[in-house]
Design an enzyme around this catalytic site. Structure first.
Site, PDB file in Angstrom:
ATOM      1  CB  CYS A  39      22.451  21.456 -13.273  1.00 42.47           C
ATOM      2  SG  CYS A  39      23.412  22.724 -14.120  1.00 42.47           S
ATOM      3  CG  HIS A  92      22.328  28.088  -9.663  1.00 44.42           C
ATOM      4  ND1 HIS A  92      23.427  27.794  -8.895  1.00 44.42           N
ATOM      5  CD2 HIS A  92      22.274  27.130 -10.623  1.00 44.42           C
ATOM      6  CE1 HIS A  92      24.022  26.719  -9.374  1.00 44.42           C
ATOM      7  NE2 HIS A  92      23.353  26.285 -10.428  1.00 44.42           N
TER       8      HIS A  92
END
Length: 623
Positions: free
Chosen positions: A28, A545
């Site tokens: 990620c 995030h």
């Protein structure tokens, strides 16, 4: 000392028990996410101690190695070593994108490694064309032959260049891919396009098109090659695998491409060409709009070659009306590229857009501008298409055409002087340029606002005790969401909470709209839509995030509004998020804002905790 990513990747593999212990691998925004067959075999302390590894987290059945922004480089090495296709690169998850956007991302990604040479070749070609037009260089001289070959080779042999990047993208042998591409542009194959009698290949009808400068055929070919190659590697005996695999790939793929893609493309192109030729007779304005609007699209798909025989046939009578709308199409794209050059603040984009616009205007070479500048940003390309369509309407009505085979450009305009209604044609060209330029200038490029402007209205959220910058530039990082600010240590994720990723803060959101906390360039976007990296003009790198472990949702509930390379202003919407879906999936909605290059900053201070709106300051960075 810089980290050697290949060595780091190999050390991580050894630390987790070797390749055979890795079931799947992905990454990620900051973490290498491994699924191990036997977690007990992993020497976690050894992995944590590696230079370049921030920490290791075991969560959600995954062995997560936290590396930071450089994680794609480490992943790439591990993906090369893994066999059998077990690795899945999270950043390439485009399931939530439209087919058109996936195609655009694929093509522009494949062109990325050759953008600068392509821009240089286009500019070189423009100067050679200009010298010939002004009679400074004799088109029959040896000097012209050499210079023309030097400037035209990259564009002419474009399939070979794309074969390399496509092979990397589809994880297949790049030299075999180059061999397939080389066959498509082999001189004797190119010569077959002039054959006057039907061609066959072992009794199968063979329809040949010109693959020089083409894009789609080799991309499709290498994509299919990847599947064939992996099948052969799995099934062929080891004693003959190494040389038999490329042999069979070339043996199968070259005829397959020539027998399938060639006929399909040629039939489609000829059908379109015949239809537009008929339309020029009954509704020239509509035919002009279609030719002008779709010409650059035809170029991308290689369909433009279907018009060349018709154009040449018309020129045999002294005048080609089908070429009339092409000038507006080319100049509109060049104008859009020029507008990006003026409007963008990104240094690399400016360096690419300038020569690309010049080559488009001067020589009609628009490939560098399309693939490197306009198409990745979408709107500039669309404005260029719109400008070409409007110019095409005027070209059709004016009866515009050429008396010679030329690349549509400014220096080729003398070939259009036989147009019956020349003033109307030039009005159309002016409109083409204006639409491509002004549309892009006003709406096609988002400029970052000056950093100082980002502090407007945010001072009230900065506590009186917040340290003021004695030196350096102060950058206000706003909250990306409405909700409640919480200390980074209270974030329910051990990596973020430990500060290993950098100084930051958390937000417990009350609404699902995520805003850009700073002005800058999007340097990281995840296919799942859960994480965004932004670099400000001052060099501050901010990671937003959304949620904890939401990468596992694979984009479900996330509606991204930006793409990598975009410029955003503080307050622009990054993504719309369905918070209820995150909660239902069992994940925390806590959103984290991290300064990933904290070590490069003089100071990072958190604002007051508690209720916050997206316009309020969350962090104060002294750069």
């Amino acid at each position: 000392m810089a980290v050697d990513f290949a060595t780091l990747a190999d050390d991580i593999v050894d630390g987790v028990g070797g390749l055979e212990n890795i079931k799947t691998a992905r990454h990620c925004a900051t973490r290498l996410r491994l699924e191990l067959r036997d977690g007990e075999r992993a020497a976690t302390d050894k992995v944590k101690a590696l230079k370049g590894v921030l920490t290791v987290v075991k969560a959600g059945g995954q062995y997560q190695v936290v590396i930071g922004n450089d994680v794609p480089f480490v992943y790439a090495r591990i993906a090369e070593r893994l066999e059998g296709g077990g690795a899945v690169e999270e950043v390439e998850d485009n399931s939530n994108k439209s087919i058109l956007n996936r195609f655009i991302d694929l093509v522009t990604g494949l062109f990325h490694p050759i953008l600068w040479p392509l821009a240089g070749a286009g500019l070189f070609k423009a100067f050679v064309s200009m010298f010939v037009t002004f009679n400074w260089l004799d088109a029959k001289s040896t000097e012209y032959v050499v210079l023309n070959a030097a400037s035209d080779a990259l564009i002419y042999f474009l399939p070979l260049m794309l074969a390399v990047s496509a092979a990397k993208r589809f994880k297949t042998n790049q030299f075999t891919s180059m061999a397939i591409a080389g066959a498509l542009v082999y001189p004797s194959i190119v010569a077959l396009t002039a054959a006057e009698t039907p061609l066959t290949f072992f009794g199968i009808p063979l329809v040949i098109m010109s693959y020089t400068s083409s894009v789609i055929p080799i991309i499709v070919g290498v994509w299919v090659q990847g599947y064939l190659e992996r099948f052969l590697i799995r099934t062929l005996p080891g004693s003959i695998r190494n040389f038999t695999t490329p042999l069979l790939c070339m043996l199968i793929m070259v005829p397959l491409v020539l027998l399938t893609i060639g006929p399909a493309t040629t039939i489609l192109a000829n059908g379109i060409a015949d239809g537009i030729t008929w339309l020029f007779k009954v509704a020239p304005w509509l035919a002009g709009a279609l030719m002008g609007g779709f010409w650059q699209v035809f170029v991308i798909f290689g369909l433009h070659w279907g018009f060349v025989p018709i154009l040449v046939q018309q020129l045999s009578t002294g005048y080609s009306i089908i070429a009339g709308p092409l000038a507006g199409a080319v100049l509109a794209q060049a104008a859009a590229t020029f507008a990006v050059w003026i409007r963008t603040k990104d240094h690399d984009t400016r360096e690419l857009a300038g020569p690309s616009a010049f080559s488009g205007f001067l020589s009609g070479i628009t490939e560098p501008g399309i693939y490197g500048v306009n198409l990745p940003r979408k709107l500039p390309f669309y404005f260029g298409v719109a400008g070409g369509a409007i110019g095409g309407v005027f070209a059709g009505i004016s009866g515009a055409g050429t008396t010679a085979f030329v690349f549509p450009s400014l220096i080729a305009l003398p070939a259009y002087l036989s147009t019956p209604n020349l003033p109307l044609f030039f009005i159309g060209l002016a409109l083409s340029v204006a639409i491509g330029f002004l549309g892009t200038l006003l709406w096609g490029v988002k400029d970052p606002e000056p950093a100082a402007a980002s502090t407007t209205g945010a001072e009230t959220a900065v506590p009186a005790s917040a340290p003021a910058a004695a030196t350096g530039t102060e950058v206000i990082v706003r909250s990306p969401m409405d909700g409640t600010l919480v200390a980074i240590g209270d974030v329910p994720d051990p990596v973020f909470a430990s500060g290993a990723m950098g100084a930051g803060i958390g937000v417990e959101p009350t609404s699902g709209t995520v805003y850009a906390p700073v002005s800058g360039t999007i340097i990281v976007t995840m296919g799942s839509g859960h994480a965004y990296g932004i670099r400000t003009d001052e060099g501050v790198e901010v990671l937003v995030h959304v949620g904890i472990d939401t990468v596992n949702m694979k984009g479900e509930g996330f509606d991204p509004k930006v793409a990598q390379g975009d410029h955003v202003n503080a307050g622009d919407v990054l993504v719309e998020v369905d918070l209820a879906k995150i909660t239902e999936a069992g994940y925390s909605t806590t959103t984290v804002v991290i300064i990933t290059n904290t070590a490069s900053q003089k100071e990072v201070a958190a604002a007051s905790l508690g209720a916050v709106s997206h316009d309020d300051a969350a962090l104060i960075v002294t750069a």
